[in-house]
Structures are given as C-alpha cells and as structure tokens.
Design a protein around this motif. Structure first.
Motif, PDB file in Angstrom:
ATOM      1  N   GLY A   1      62.837  42.358  54.955  1.00 47.76           N
ATOM      2  CA  GLY A   1      61.663  42.857  54.240  1.00 47.76           C
ATOM      3  C   GLY A   1      60.422  42.776  55.090  1.00 47.76           C
ATOM      4  N   GLN A   2      60.506  43.325  56.303  1.00 43.94           N
ATOM      5  CA  GLN A   2      59.502  43.056  57.333  1.00 43.94           C
ATOM      6  C   GLN A   2      58.134  43.675  57.073  1.00 43.94           C
ATOM      7  OE1 GLN A   2      61.947  44.405  60.702  1.00 43.94           O
ATOM      8  NE2 GLN A   2      62.000  42.298  61.415  1.00 43.94           N
ATOM      9  N   SER A   3      58.008  44.526  56.079  1.00 51.05           N
ATOM     10  CA  SER A   3      56.678  45.061  55.766  1.00 51.05           C
ATOM     11  C   SER A   3      55.825  44.048  55.009  1.00 51.05           C
ATOM     12  CB  SER A   3      56.789  46.357  54.953  1.00 51.05           C
ATOM     13  OG  SER A   3      57.442  46.129  53.717  1.00 51.05           O
ATOM     14  N   VAL A   4      56.414  42.890  54.699  1.00 52.54           N
ATOM     15  CA  VAL A   4      55.691  41.804  54.037  1.00 52.54           C
ATOM     16  C   VAL A   4      55.890  40.522  54.838  1.00 52.54           C
ATOM     17  CG1 VAL A   4      55.655  40.326  51.992  1.00 52.54           C
ATOM     18  CG2 VAL A   4      55.817  42.796  51.727  1.00 52.54           C
TER      19      VAL A   4
ATOM     20  N   TRP B   1      55.879  48.744  50.360  1.00 48.67           N
ATOM     21  CA  TRP B   1      56.921  47.906  49.776  1.00 48.67           C
ATOM     22  C   TRP B   1      58.266  48.626  49.792  1.00 48.67           C
ATOM     23  CZ3 TRP B   1      55.475  44.779  44.774  1.00 48.67           C
ATOM     24  CH2 TRP B   1      54.482  43.849  45.093  1.00 48.67           C
ATOM     25  N   THR B   2      59.257  48.010  50.397  1.00 53.41           N
ATOM     26  CA  THR B   2      60.639  48.442  50.300  1.00 53.41           C
ATOM     27  C   THR B   2      61.337  47.589  49.247  1.00 53.41           C
ATOM     28  OG1 THR B   2      61.340  46.852  51.969  1.00 53.41           O
ATOM     29  CG2 THR B   2      60.672  49.048  52.748  1.00 53.41           C
TER      30      THR B   2
ATOM     31  N   LYS C   1      61.919  39.833  48.656  1.00 54.34           N
ATOM     32  CA  LYS C   1      61.321  38.729  49.416  1.00 54.34           C
ATOM     33  C   LYS C   1      60.092  38.171  48.692  1.00 54.34           C
ATOM     34  CE  LYS C   1      59.507  38.106  54.152  1.00 54.34           C
ATOM     35  NZ  LYS C   1      59.358  38.821  55.445  1.00 54.34           N
TER      36      LYS C   1
ATOM     37  N   GLU D   1      63.755  45.605  49.882  1.00 56.42           N
ATOM     38  CA  GLU D   1      63.922  44.296  50.520  1.00 56.42           C
ATOM     39  C   GLU D   1      62.631  43.487  50.472  1.00 56.42           C
ATOM     40  OE1 GLU D   1      64.687  47.189  51.869  1.00 56.42           O
ATOM     41  OE2 GLU D   1      66.835  47.188  52.290  1.00 56.42           O
ATOM     42  N   ALA D   2      61.497  44.149  50.744  1.00 52.71           N
ATOM     43  CA  ALA D   2      60.213  43.446  50.699  1.00 52.71           C
ATOM     44  C   ALA D   2      59.934  42.919  49.299  1.00 52.71           C
ATOM     45  CB  ALA D   2      59.092  44.381  51.156  1.00 52.71           C
TER      46      ALA D   2
ATOM     47  N   SER E   1      50.550  41.696  53.884  1.00 51.23           N
ATOM     48  CA  SER E   1      51.146  42.972  54.291  1.00 51.23           C
ATOM     49  C   SER E   1      51.299  42.997  55.811  1.00 51.23           C
ATOM     50  CB  SER E   1      50.243  44.124  53.858  1.00 51.23           C
ATOM     51  OG  SER E   1      49.952  44.065  52.481  1.00 51.23           O
TER      52      SER E   1
END
Length: 515
Positions: free
Chosen positions: A309-312, A338-339, A345, A341-342, A329
């Motif tokens: 969830g790398q966008s967070v 936000w995905t 997370k 996965e994010a 963020s």
C-alpha cells in the motif's frame, strides 16, 4: 534425610534441556545461517534477565530400573525477560527439536505464554520458526487416531491483540499454525533470505502441481508485497532491533500510557526549506519522507509496512518526546491516491493507534481513490469505505495537515469532520469534491461549442476557477481552519502533542482490533 538425589536429577534435566536438539541439529542450524533458540534469547534480552517457565518440560527416556538415560526438551521455550530494563513476555520455537512441530508439551506452553502476557499485562514477542504447534503425520501415527482440527490457544491470541503489544519475528521457515500466529500480531518481521512463510510448504504444494522453492513460495519479498508481514531485515539482530524500536512507542498494555522520552529536539524548531518543497506544477511529486523527518523529533521516525500500500506511509514518531502515530500520503506512488491495499493498511494502522491510545498526525495529499478496472476488481471502494469507518470510529486525538490535494471521498477521510477539527493547511492546499482541471470542458461543453472564440472563453473560465480554488478563499469562510507557513509545521504539531497528552487516558477494554 535429604533431597540431594532429586536436586541432582533436576540439575541433570536442566543441563540436558539446554542441549536442545543435540550437536548434529545445532550444527545444521548454524550451517543454515540461523541462531539457535537460546542464542536468540540472549541476543534479544538484557543479559541474564531471562526467567524460563517449564524449563524441564519434554520427553524423557528411562532404563529398566527407572533411571533417566536421556531427555529431549520441548521445542517451545517461554518466560519473561527484560529489554532495556522493561519486562516483557517471550515465547520461542526451537527448530532443532522436530523442526518446531508439536510435541506433547508445546501446545500448552504456547497457551501459557499468551496467558502470561495478557494477564500480567506484558508486551509479547514471539520468536517463530517451524509449524509452531500444528500437527504432523508422525504425531497422528503416535496417537493412533486423527482428530477434528482446532487452533489451540487461539482465544488468547485474539484477546492479546486487544490488550498488549504483540510482535512476531519470523526467523526461519514458518508454516501452518506458526504462520497464523505470525500474522496475528501488531508488528511482524522476517529475515531476508533465511525466513519464509506459507500456508503449506513446497512438498505439500507440489501436490497441486506447483514446483517451487521455499523462497519462491513464501520469501520476504513476496510476503512484504502481499502485506502479510510488515517488514524484513538482513539479519536476526536487525529484526530484533526493529522489534525493540517498535515497542518503545507503546505502553505495556492498554491499561498504561505510551511512554514519553526526552529527545533533546527543540519543539519550536522551524525548517524554512519546507516552504519550497511542494512544486507549483501539480504534475510533479515531492518527498513526503523529508517532510516527516523534518517535523518530527530527529531520529524518531519509525516507518512500518513500506512495501505494501505504498501510496500511504504509516509510522511511529515523537513530538517533543510524545509518541504519535503518523499517517501520511506518498505522492510518489499513484500521486498519493488510495488503492485497495493502501486502504487495508490504513484500517489496520488506525486500529493500532486506537487500541494503544496514540494520537494521530495525518499529512494529506490525496487526489482520491485510484481509478480504473484494476481498482474496481480489487474492491477499492469496499476497502476504502472500511478505512473511512476506522477513521470515523477513532476516538484518539487527531491532527490533520493538508499539504496539497484533498479530493473526493478519500480526501474527505483526512479526519472525522464531526469532531473538533484540529486541522491546518499549507498554502499549496488544493481541494474539492473533484479537481477543477479538466472540469471546465465538461461543465461548459455547450457554451464552449457555441462560442465564437472557445479557447479564449476556456482560458477565462480556467482563470476564474483557479481564483476560486485558492486556499485563502476557503479559509475566509472557515472551511479551512488555519493556513500556516510550512516552516511552522513542527511547532504546530508539538503544540498538538502537548494538548493531546492529558487526553490519552488508558483503556479498561480496547475496541476490536482487526489484524
């Protein structure tokens, strides 16, 4: 009358127990590049602090006269010890004895370890290697019958997630019940190259036609990307150091408060470089980690789960010594969108902060949910709504800093807007129900089509829209509480941390934690 003979027998059993699985198995463990269980305890705990429970549990062999001739210890050790003078509970698998699989005592020892942590209100560290309590074909042959499966002690595993900090270190191949224990924790760490995790190992998976190695099936890179574990480090020593760092931000239990530590960093320190960090061109990203390092106490930022969830970004940090949970963020990945996965997370992290009463600091640059068919197939809206629910269910003090974008439902998840809004925005703030760029063509399609000079009309409309999107216009109506100089961000956050401190009353019962 004397008990000398019995005491000598006790010492003999204790000495045999410290031999673990014997010289051959210990050599094999060392050649695999892994420490044995007692070396791990020595590395993890303050010197001489380990107090073992059940030290002579195991399987004994006797001669015809009833004299002890051999002793194999249980492949689970547990007890209490200290880390930097702080008492913790620890339970550890011994892979040199039957590969960490169940024997006559391991199940009960694991259950007692969980109970000790929960009832004595001590943080728990699990050192996991092997199946960690699951059955085996050999055990069924020994028993002479099979049984309906159950998860021994699982009520305690679940209960501890709501009462004490739980850390799992995966220090070798981990499967079955051991893997389930590993992921049922607040923080889980693997060792790159030497630990793997899977539901079932390669020999079993071969039965469904997949020929894979342990690393291909459940290596650290795979499990980090899947979000099944939080972090991975190059050595057992590094993994243990991460576990200690993680626990340093948390209380012993929900009945205590997270500890404050002096850091020597000026709470009013300003960083003029932050005023230039956000590009004026919204198509370009910037380094959110640089902002986080600047506004938190120096050296205190501890990021978790950076591979999922790398966008967070989720991290612990300190503000004037007070521990806080940091949610931020990451505009370098999907622009901070936000995905699915994010969102997962975020849910887990907010639950963690809520369970142990850590105030949340949220640095926002969210263009909304990531869109497209992949996002729809991943159930992004479902997971996003669950994350939004976790945020609205949180009762801990919450401070939001809007760095740049905040659009749509995901942007609105910056905080529970019905509470007191301890919220600031940078002059680079840009928000709304949807971005204005590109919206003019859709909103004024008919008017532009009938215009003698559509390009000039579109340019005029865009200039007008840009003036309306100024953060100062929003602040004039008190829709944005306060616009601040980015250089003052640390000062504002440390003020928040000091105001939040007396509100961090310990719990008597935590809300449901979602692992």
């Amino acid at each position: 009358m004397s008990w000398k003979d019995e005491i000598e027998q006790l010492r003999k059993r204790q000495a045999l127990a410290k031999g673990m699985g014997g010289p051959e198995k210990l050599t094999r463990q060392r050649e695999a590049g892994r420490l044995n269980v007692r070396e791990r305890l020595d590395l993890l705990l303050d010197s001489g602090s380990f107090r073992e429970v059940g030290s002579i549990t195991g399987r004994a062999e006797y001669d015809d006269e009833g004299n002890l001739i051999d002793f194999t210890p249980a492949n689970c050790l547990f007890g209490r010890g200290e880390i930097d003078g702080r008492t913790i509970a620890v339970v550890a698998d011994d892979f040199t004895v039957r590969g960490g699989a169940a024997d006559a005592a391991i199940i009960e020892k694991q259950i007692q370890a969980e109970k000790m942590a929960g009832e004595l209100r001590l943080p728990l560290i699990r050192l996991i290697e092997g199946t960690g309590g699951g059955g085996s074909v050999k055990s069924i042959l020994d028993m002479g019958a099979t049984y309906i499966p159950f998860n021994p002690g699982w009520d305690q595993v679940v209960a501890n997630l709501e009462r004490v900090p739980v850390v799992s270190l995966l220090l070798g191949p981990v499967a079955g019940l051991g893997a389930a224990r590993a992921v049922s924790s607040h923080y889980s760490v693997m060792v790159k190259g030497s630990s793997q995790m899977f539901i079932a190992g390669p020999p079993v998976v071969a039965g469904i036609g997949e020929q894979v190695t342990k690393e291909e099936l459940g290596g650290a890179d795979l499990q980090l990307a899947a979000g099944a574990v939080d972090d991975a480090y190059a050595s057992e020593a590094d993994a243990m150091a991460a576990a200690k760092w993680f626990l340093s931000y948390l209380p012993n239990s929900i009945h205590d408060l997270p500890p404050r530590r002096e850091t020597g960093d000026d709470p009013g320190r300003r960083d003029p470089a932050l005023s230039d960090i956000v590009p004026r061109d919204k198509r370009y990203a910037y380094d959110m980690h640089q902002i986080l390092r600047s506004v938190t106490d120096q050296g205190s930022l501890f990021e978790m789960g950076r591979n999922f969830g790398q966008s967070v970004i989720t991290a612990f940090a300190r503000l004037d010594g007070w521990p806080v949970a940091v949610l931020a963020s990451n505009p370098k990945v999907y622009g901070g969108g936000w995905t699915a996965e994010a969102a997962q997370k975020i849910t887990r992290f907010v639950d963690l902060a809520e369970t142990f009463r850590l105030p949340v600091v949220h640095l926002v640059d969210v263009p909304g949910f990531v869109i497209g068919t992949r996002a729809e197939r991943a159930g992004t809206l479902r997971h996003g709504a669950r994350a939004l629910s976790a945020i609205y269910q949180a009762s801990v003090p919450w401070c939001t800093i809007v760095i740049r974008k905040a659009f749509g439902v995901a942007g609105a998840a910056m905080m529970d807007h019905t509470r007191f809004r301890y919220r600031y925005a940078w002059p680079s703030g840009d928000w709304g129900s949807l971005p204005l760029e590109g919206g003019v063509e859709a909103a004024f399609k008919a008017a532009l089509a009938g215009s003698d000079d559509p390009e000039t009309m579109k340019a005029d409309l865009n200039r007008q829209m840009k003036s309306f999107s100024s953060p100062f216009k929003t602040a004039e109506r008190f829709w944005a509480e306060e616009i601040i100089d980015p250089a003052e961000t640390r000062e504002k956050l440390t003020e928040f941390a000091s105001l939040a401190a007396p509100l961090r009353e310990p719990r008597t019962k935590a809300p449901r934690y979602r692992p």
